[in-house]
Scaffold this active site. Structure first.
Site, PDB file in Angstrom:
ATOM      1  N   SER A 227       0.834  -1.191   0.000  1.00  0.00           N
ATOM      2  CA  SER A 227       0.000   0.000   0.000  1.00  0.00           C
ATOM      3  C   SER A 227       0.867   1.238   0.000  1.00  0.00           C
ATOM      4  CB  SER A 227      -0.898   0.019   1.238  1.00  0.00           C
ATOM      5  OG  SER A 227      -0.134   0.310   2.405  1.00  0.00           O
ATOM      6  N   ASP A 228       0.312   2.347  -0.473  1.00  0.00           N
ATOM      7  CA  ASP A 228       0.933   3.628  -0.186  1.00  0.00           C
ATOM      8  C   ASP A 228       0.826   3.837   1.319  1.00  0.00           C
ATOM      9  OD1 ASP A 228       2.151   6.097  -0.424  1.00  0.00           O
ATOM     10  OD2 ASP A 228       0.866   6.770  -2.061  1.00  0.00           O
TER      11      ASP A 228
END
Length: 843
Positions: A227-228
């Site tokens: 994920s970011d």
């Protein structure tokens, strides 16, 4: 030693497995020592590897290369491979296994604050360059994490962004750079970062169609999806969709929550094992056991790396106007120069946000001009103060009781002003006056703590010097023991545009009357406590101190005009900087801030030989364009900004940069004028596939400068285009074309050759032409080179929403060889036919 993945999966407990699937801190994963599974360390790095465990404060110094839009402007695949190799070497020295780069999101609007981080608004240029950048990294043993997958449209609330677009728009514009990065390099990306936003109702980090359907099933991706940072929004949905790793730590959605989800069968153990397998494979690919973490920095800059940074800076510069042939300048002539603009002293070297890194050094244009010319040949004046935030203090600060540059930063468990006998529990020296203490909690610090930064300031001139202080937490500035700025008892009103991801306050100021050479003691006291009932910012806090000599804008502009009248060649540098182009903020217009446009106009009127140099990562308006004859665009140039600009100005480098993004006349002329930004929380990509030059050509509204445009100090002649007349209706068919280019000018030079394709009989609305291939050729004076391209199925296909695949539709096509996307820059054409239609998917 490589991990036996099947063996480790059999030995890991469920708790250990779910622990591996979330971050351990800012940029690291968890380890399992009993099974010799090491941590994996990542770092931001589109333009340089920050390292330092992901922290922003006092990272080890390293390379700071030009912005990605500058790299895109080189149109040089071989150079981008060398960039990747350089970054891989730096990553190894800093104990980094995965570089969080490149960024390939398409700049659908020139206002996107983070647009400088991506190569281009053209998906073919972006994806092709990304493939070589990634290969340069991974061929040398470090992982690349391509981002942000997908359609990341910058805003201050990215997790709320609800992007709405057609499948064709998604495939042809926003997924295509990722697809080409997988298809055209020697090494496919080993990891992918999901973006914050939703696409058509589903967050990208939990979209099974994007993560499993397209990425893994269609493209054959066998790596890790992370994920970011704080871009995970669920436990079961995200893991089931194919999100392997939640970043950063400590976990919000994994840990015990994921174990519970497995136990109640919302997530299968098979899905957990698949995610763990992807992580262990990334550990094997990066050989993380040989490089287990950030080491003490022992690397130094080298002549070879300096030369490469200088080459990228110079090769990216775009010559936009040279109608009087003033450039290149001649050092041997007895000419006088007036250097005008604060960018000479404070050049724009990078955009703001997570891509910033601490450079070994910065070559300023003023220093580079001083190296190139004798002191009597030029004079510098600032011209105008145009920064949003007070520039960071680069000179004049020394450690207390020392002649070494910098500030002494100390952490305390109690207020050292209340208890002068308090002992610091930690201390570090830093040279930067921007101190962002994100994720810097230490075991010896209580939840509420205090930081003291001390230095000695020496004034270079007699006059007035203005300090600007902004803070995350509470802070106050003391000068010679007296409180000068108070951001402790109250703060300025908060806005959506403040330093450091909008976390800091607006600045407050103090003006010091200085005497040249006199020393002044400086002290900042900061606490992470907010002053509210809650403690506030555990492990956080920060302070930013800027400073500059105070100038009167009216007098400064008058001084610049007077200098312009009295020299042979005035050179004006204006533009944007990381204050205006930064992560977490978007621009509201294309204007140069402050009175820079007025400065350029008045200087140009005072001397017709004026040379203008602009700096920005994304397009700007130039209302004075018709008043100047000589114009260079220099982007954000990294640590070698000064040398790169001066090399082009004086002809040591023949400019070969071409615009990697379209420069519109005004924001109203852009394809996203009515759809960029939020209408509530929805972002409608109403421009469809007509982004950048596709839009301008379609609506016959010429931009200020076309995509791919750029001039040279020499001339090139194109001839002998050779291409087959039939493109075979096969997915694996390669269509070879060639042409001759001769250098008919007076200097050796590099020419960017651009091959566009037009679909003359499409059943759907398609762009007038699209870039499908490009190359860069070095051609000495008087010589001719034959250059060639290979066109493949991508060159004749569009995404069909009826078929649900890429569709190559039979009919007539045209190859268009051009110097830019401008219809006036077309030099050669050749027609060909696709006899039969075919569909395809995958890579």
């Amino acid at each position: 030693m490589a991990l036996d993945i099947d063996e480790r999966l059999a030995e890991l407990t469920l708790a250990e497995k779910v622990g591996l699937l979330c971050g351990a801190g800012g940029c690291s994963t968890n380890s399992v020592p009993r099974l010799s599974i090491p941590k994996l360390h990542s770092s931001d790095g589109p333009h340089g590897v920050r390292g330092g465990g992901g922290r922003f404060f006092n990272p080890p110094p390293g390379y700071l290369l030009p912005s990605a839009t500058a790299m895109g402007a080189t149109f040089d695949t071989k150079l981008l491979y060398r960039v990747g190799k350089l970054l891989s070497e730096e990553a190894k020295r800093k104990g980094v296994h995965v570089i969080l780069a490149p960024t390939v999101c398409i700049q659908r609007s020139p206002l996107i604050g983070r647009g400088f981080e991506a190569f281009s608004d053209d998906p073919v240029l972006s994806g092709t360059l990304a493939a070589q950048y990634i290969s340069g990294i991974q061929d040398h043993g470090v992982g690349s994490c391509i981002k942000h997958y997908a359609a990341h449209d910058q805003s201050i609330r990215g997790s709320q962004d609800a992007v709405v677009m057609s499948e064709r728009t998604l495939r042809e514009i926003h997924l295509l750079p990722f697809q080409l990065a997988f298809a055209r390099g020697s090494s496919k990306p080993w990891s992918v970062m999901s973006s914050y936003n939703r696409i058509n109702g589903v967050h990208c980090s939990e979209d099974p169609k994007l993560l499993n359907g397209v990425l893994r099933d269609e493209w054959g991706f066998d790596g890790l999806v992370m994920s970011d940072w704080w871009g995970t929004y669920s436990t079961s949905e995200a893991l089931n969709a194919g999100l392997d790793l939640e970043m950063p730590g400590p976990s919000v959605f994994r840990g015990r929550a994921l174990a519970e989800a497995v136990e109640c069968r919302k997530v299968s153990l098979k899905a957990v094992d698949a995610a763990v397998r992807n992580l262990l494979q990334l550990i094997n690919r990066t050989k993380a056991w040989d490089n287990s973490g950030p080491q003490a920095w022992t690397g130094t800059d080298t002549k070879e790396s300096q030369a490469l940074a200088r080459k990228i800076a110079a090769d990216s510069i775009v010559l936009l106007k040279n109608s009087k042939s003033i450039l290149p300048l001649d050092k041997t002539k007895k000419q006088t120069y007036g250097l005008i603009g604060e960018h000479f002293l404070y050049p724009a070297v990078c955009g703001g946000g997570s891509s910033e890194s601490e450079p070994f050094y910065i070559s300023t244009p003023l220093e580079a001009m001083d190296e190139a010319l004798s002191a009597g040949n030029f004079k510098y004046v600032p011209g105008h103060f145009s920064w949003r935030w007070t520039p960071l203090i680069r000179t004049g600060l020394t450690l207390p009781g020392s002649s070494d540059p910098g500030l002494l930063v100390e952490w305390f468990a109690e207020d050292p002003h209340h208890n002068p006998n308090a002992q610091a529990v930690r201390s570090e020296a830093t040279k930067s006056t921007s101190m962002y203490f994100s994720q810097m909690a230490f075991p010896e610090l209580p939840p509420t703590y205090f930081i003291r930064a001390r230095s000695t300031f020496s004034s270079q001139n007699t006059g007035s010097y203005r300090f600007g202080l902004s803070v995350w937490g509470r802070a106050k500035l003391f000068v010679d023991g007296k409180k000068a700025i108070d951001q402790w008892t109250d703060h300025p009103e908060k806005t959506d545009q403040t330093p450091m991801f909008n976390k800091f306050t607006m600045e407050r100021f103090f003006i010091l009357s200085t005497e040249k050479g006199k020393q002044y003691s400086m002290e900042i006291l900061l606490t992470n406590a907010t002053g509210k009932p809650t403690v506030g910012l555990p492990g956080q806090g920060g302070v930013r101190l800027g400073g500059h000599e105070l100038i009167d804008d009216d007098k400064a502009i008058e001084e610049a005009v007077e200098l312009a009248r009295n020299v042979d060649i005035p050179i004006v540098m204006v533009g944007l900087c990381s204050d205006y182009e930064t992560e977490g903020q978007d621009r509201s217009d294309l204007h140069l801030p402050g009175r820079q446009n007025e400065l350029v106009q008045k200087v140009a009127e005072a001397n017709p030989n004026t040379v203008v140099v602009t700096q920005s990562g994304m397009p700007i308006q130039m209302p004075w364009l018709n008043s100047v004859t000589t114009l260079l665009h220099a982007w954000f140039g990294g640590q070698e900004t000064g040398h790169g600009i001066v090399d082009v100005l004086f002809g040591a480098v023949n400019p070969s940069g071409r615009l990697s993004v379209t420069f519109p006349q005004c924001i109203e002329d852009t394809p996203t004028y009515l759809t960029f930004g939020k209408a509530d929380k929805v972002l409608v990509y109403g421009e469809g596939v007509f982004v950048g030059h596709r839009y301008h050509e379609m609506v016959k509204r010429a931009p200020m400068f076309h995509f791919g445009y750029g001039l040279s100090y020499t001339r090139f002649e194109y001839s002998n285009l050779s291409a087959p007349s039939i493109f075979e209706a096969r997915e694996d068919f390669v269509f070879k074309i060639s042409l001759d280019i001769k250098n008919t000018g007076a200097r050796d030079g590099d020419e960017v050759v651009q091959a566009y394709v037009a679909d003359c009989q499409a059943s759907v609305q398609r762009p007038v032409k699209e870039l499908k291939a490009f190359t860069k050729a070095h051609i000495p004076v008087g010589e001719k080179r034959t250059v060639s391209f290979n066109l493949d199925k991508y060159a004749v296909s569009f995404w069909s929403e009826y078929v649900g695949k890429w569709y190559a539709e039979k009919g007539d096509f045209e190859i268009i060889i051009a110097r830019s996307a401008d219809p006036k820059d077309v030099v050669l054409r050749a027609a060909f036919k696709l006899a039969d239609s075919f569909t395809w998917s995958g890579l």
